[in-house]
Design a protein around this motif. Structure first.
Motif, PDB file in Angstrom:
ATOM      1  N   GLU A 153      49.159  24.206  46.460  1.00 23.41           N
ATOM      2  CA  GLU A 153      48.147  24.793  45.585  1.00 23.41           C
ATOM      3  C   GLU A 153      48.722  25.973  44.808  1.00 23.41           C
ATOM      4  N   GLY A 154      48.263  26.145  43.591  1.00 26.54           N
ATOM      5  CA  GLY A 154      48.678  27.282  42.786  1.00 26.54           C
ATOM      6  C   GLY A 154      49.992  27.113  42.063  1.00 26.54           C
ATOM      7  N   LEU A 155      50.632  25.958  42.178  1.00 26.49           N
ATOM      8  CA  LEU A 155      51.888  25.742  41.450  1.00 26.49           C
ATOM      9  C   LEU A 155      51.589  25.558  39.963  1.00 26.49           C
ATOM     10  N   THR A 156      52.355  26.250  39.129  1.00 25.17           N
ATOM     11  CA  THR A 156      52.143  26.151  37.686  1.00 25.17           C
ATOM     12  C   THR A 156      53.341  25.547  36.961  1.00 25.17           C
ATOM     13  N   GLU A 157      54.437  25.320  37.676  1.00 20.81           N
ATOM     14  CA  GLU A 157      55.631  24.692  37.123  1.00 20.81           C
ATOM     15  C   GLU A 157      56.397  24.028  38.254  1.00 20.81           C
ATOM     16  N   LYS A 158      57.394  23.234  37.904  1.00 22.80           N
ATOM     17  CA  LYS A 158      58.192  22.570  38.927  1.00 22.80           C
ATOM     18  C   LYS A 158      58.747  23.608  39.897  1.00 22.80           C
ATOM     19  N   THR A 159      58.467  23.423  41.185  1.00 25.66           N
ATOM     20  CA  THR A 159      58.823  24.406  42.203  1.00 25.66           C
ATOM     21  C   THR A 159      59.480  23.707  43.386  1.00 25.66           C
ATOM     22  N   VAL A 160      60.581  24.288  43.875  1.00 26.12           N
ATOM     23  CA  VAL A 160      61.295  23.742  45.029  1.00 26.12           C
ATOM     24  C   VAL A 160      60.615  24.234  46.303  1.00 26.12           C
ATOM     25  N   LEU A 161      60.184  23.307  47.152  1.00 27.14           N
ATOM     26  CA  LEU A 161      59.567  23.641  48.434  1.00 27.14           C
ATOM     27  C   LEU A 161      60.589  23.417  49.539  1.00 27.14           C
ATOM     28  N   VAL A 162      60.884  24.480  50.303  1.00 28.97           N
ATOM     29  CA  VAL A 162      61.932  24.393  51.313  1.00 28.97           C
ATOM     30  C   VAL A 162      61.486  25.025  52.625  1.00 28.97           C
ATOM     31  N   GLY A 163      62.098  24.551  53.709  1.00 26.78           N
ATOM     32  CA  GLY A 163      61.792  25.024  55.052  1.00 26.78           C
ATOM     33  C   GLY A 163      61.839  23.849  56.009  1.00 26.78           C
ATOM     34  N   ASN A 171      57.030  14.181  52.649  1.00 25.35           N
ATOM     35  CA  ASN A 171      56.515  13.149  51.747  1.00 25.35           C
ATOM     36  C   ASN A 171      55.153  13.535  51.177  1.00 25.35           C
ATOM     37  N   GLN A 172      54.332  14.164  52.028  1.00 26.54           N
ATOM     38  CA  GLN A 172      53.013  14.604  51.571  1.00 26.54           C
ATOM     39  C   GLN A 172      53.147  15.651  50.468  1.00 26.54           C
ATOM     40  N   LEU A 173      54.026  16.617  50.660  1.00 26.71           N
ATOM     41  CA  LEU A 173      54.202  17.671  49.674  1.00 26.71           C
ATOM     42  C   LEU A 173      54.842  17.138  48.397  1.00 26.71           C
ATOM     43  N   ALA A 174      55.817  16.235  48.556  1.00 28.29           N
ATOM     44  CA  ALA A 174      56.534  15.700  47.402  1.00 28.29           C
ATOM     45  C   ALA A 174      55.634  14.883  46.488  1.00 28.29           C
ATOM     46  N   ALA A 175      54.497  14.426  46.997  1.00 30.13           N
ATOM     47  CA  ALA A 175      53.572  13.636  46.183  1.00 30.13           C
ATOM     48  C   ALA A 175      52.847  14.491  45.151  1.00 30.13           C
ATOM     49  N   ALA A 176      52.868  15.817  45.328  1.00 27.76           N
ATOM     50  CA  ALA A 176      52.233  16.701  44.355  1.00 27.76           C
ATOM     51  C   ALA A 176      53.061  16.724  43.075  1.00 27.76           C
ATOM     52  N   PRO A 177      52.424  16.700  41.912  1.00 30.01           N
ATOM     53  CA  PRO A 177      53.149  16.569  40.639  1.00 30.01           C
ATOM     54  C   PRO A 177      54.201  17.641  40.384  1.00 30.01           C
ATOM     55  N   LEU A 178      53.958  18.880  40.825  1.00 28.15           N
ATOM     56  CA  LEU A 178      54.877  19.974  40.506  1.00 28.15           C
ATOM     57  C   LEU A 178      55.793  20.363  41.664  1.00 28.15           C
ATOM     58  N   ALA A 179      55.755  19.612  42.760  1.00 25.97           N
ATOM     59  CA  ALA A 179      56.554  19.930  43.947  1.00 25.97           C
ATOM     60  C   ALA A 179      57.868  19.158  43.944  1.00 25.97           C
ATOM     61  N   VAL A 180      58.965  19.868  44.216  1.00 24.85           N
ATOM     62  CA  VAL A 180      60.278  19.256  44.380  1.00 24.85           C
ATOM     63  C   VAL A 180      60.727  19.545  45.807  1.00 24.85           C
ATOM     64  N   VAL A 181      60.878  18.497  46.611  1.00 26.90           N
ATOM     65  CA  VAL A 181      61.237  18.674  48.024  1.00 26.90           C
ATOM     66  C   VAL A 181      62.635  18.107  48.252  1.00 26.90           C
ATOM     67  N   PRO A 182      63.631  18.951  48.552  1.00 26.00           N
ATOM     68  CA  PRO A 182      64.989  18.469  48.799  1.00 26.00           C
ATOM     69  C   PRO A 182      65.058  17.635  50.077  1.00 26.00           C
ATOM     70  N   PRO A 183      66.146  16.872  50.270  1.00 29.34           N
ATOM     71  CA  PRO A 183      66.316  16.118  51.509  1.00 29.34           C
ATOM     72  C   PRO A 183      66.477  17.053  52.705  1.00 29.34           C
ATOM     73  N   PRO A 184      66.331  16.530  53.931  1.00 30.90           N
ATOM     74  CA  PRO A 184      66.283  17.386  55.133  1.00 30.90           C
ATOM     75  C   PRO A 184      67.426  18.376  55.273  1.00 30.90           C
ATOM     76  N   ALA A 185      68.667  17.943  55.057  1.00 31.50           N
ATOM     77  CA  ALA A 185      69.809  18.839  55.269  1.00 31.50           C
ATOM     78  C   ALA A 185      69.831  19.992  54.277  1.00 31.50           C
TER      79      ALA A 185
END
Length: 230
Positions: A153-163, A171-185
């Protein structure tokens, strides 16, 4: 400062995935293991193990860096206690580094906005947003404790989500239009990142007062001024 006098030990027990690193400004060595809720019994033996693997002992360490949270109550308490004990006993400088600063750190080269997170249990997570501003990476939001479904929520541009997160959550987070989720490593937190941030701050003279350094626990919205991400 000669290389042999620049060895820093980094300690991260923010979560059940614990880690240690040795860093001298040129090379890094690290250990990462699933400590569960047994950081109390595993942390010191793993410090000894890391030192032995590198042909070092505690007398070679010149500074200590420690993750100060957010994270689990027990994990942060144990990590900070060990770090303070070593710093006090050996007369070493101590540097506290935010857990989310270390999480965001490896992604700062891309200049894309970063949302770094740590899971808080019971379907919740703590996150903060990082942005590149005026030549530096900075945390530009308060730490927020939210339901995991609210992480996008609150993303206004392409944003990398990490942790650290499960594949299902990724997979759930990556389905959001502005979320970029890197691979596990690439999205996981590593103690080497903590070590590099801590080493840079130590060399710049940005060390903490041992008695004043406290862990960060976030049970709701936590106020705080923006801080650098490394």
């Amino acid at each position: 400062m000669p290389r042999d006098d620049r060895l820093l030990l980094a300690i991260d027990s923010s979560t059940e995935i614990a880690g240690l690193a040795l860093y001298d400004g040129d090379s890094v060595s690290e250990l990462i293991w699933n400590a569960g809720r047994h950081q109390t019994v595993s942390l010191i033996p793993e410090v000894d193990q890391l030192l032995r693997l590198n042909g070092r002992d505690l007398a070679d360490v010149r500074a200590v860096a420690v993750a100060i949270g957010p994270g689990s109550f027990n994990g942060l308490r144990v990590g900070l206690s060990v770090a303070k004990g070593l710093a006090y006993a050996l007369g070493l400088p101590l540097v506290g580094v935010g857990t989310l600063d270390a999480t965001a750190y490896p992604h700062t080269g891309a200049r894309a906005p970063i949302r770094a997170l740590v899971l808080a249990g019971r379907g919740r997570a703590v996150f903060a947003d990082f942005r590149y501003r005026n030549g530096n990476w900075r945390r530009l939001s308060e730490l927020r404790n939210v339901a995991v479904a609210e992480l996008v929520e609150g993303l206004t541009e392409k944003t990398v989500l990490v942790g650290d997160m499960s594949e299902a959550l990724a997979n759930q987070l990556a389905a959001a239009p502005l979320a970029v989720v890197p691979p596990p490593a690439l999205r996981a937190r590593r103690p080497a990142y903590l070590a590099e941030i801590g080493h840079r701050r130590w060399q710049a003279g940005e060390v903490d007062v041992l008695e004043a350094l406290e862990p960060v626990y976030v049970h709701g919205v936590a106020p705080g001024a923006p801080v650098t991400a490394g």
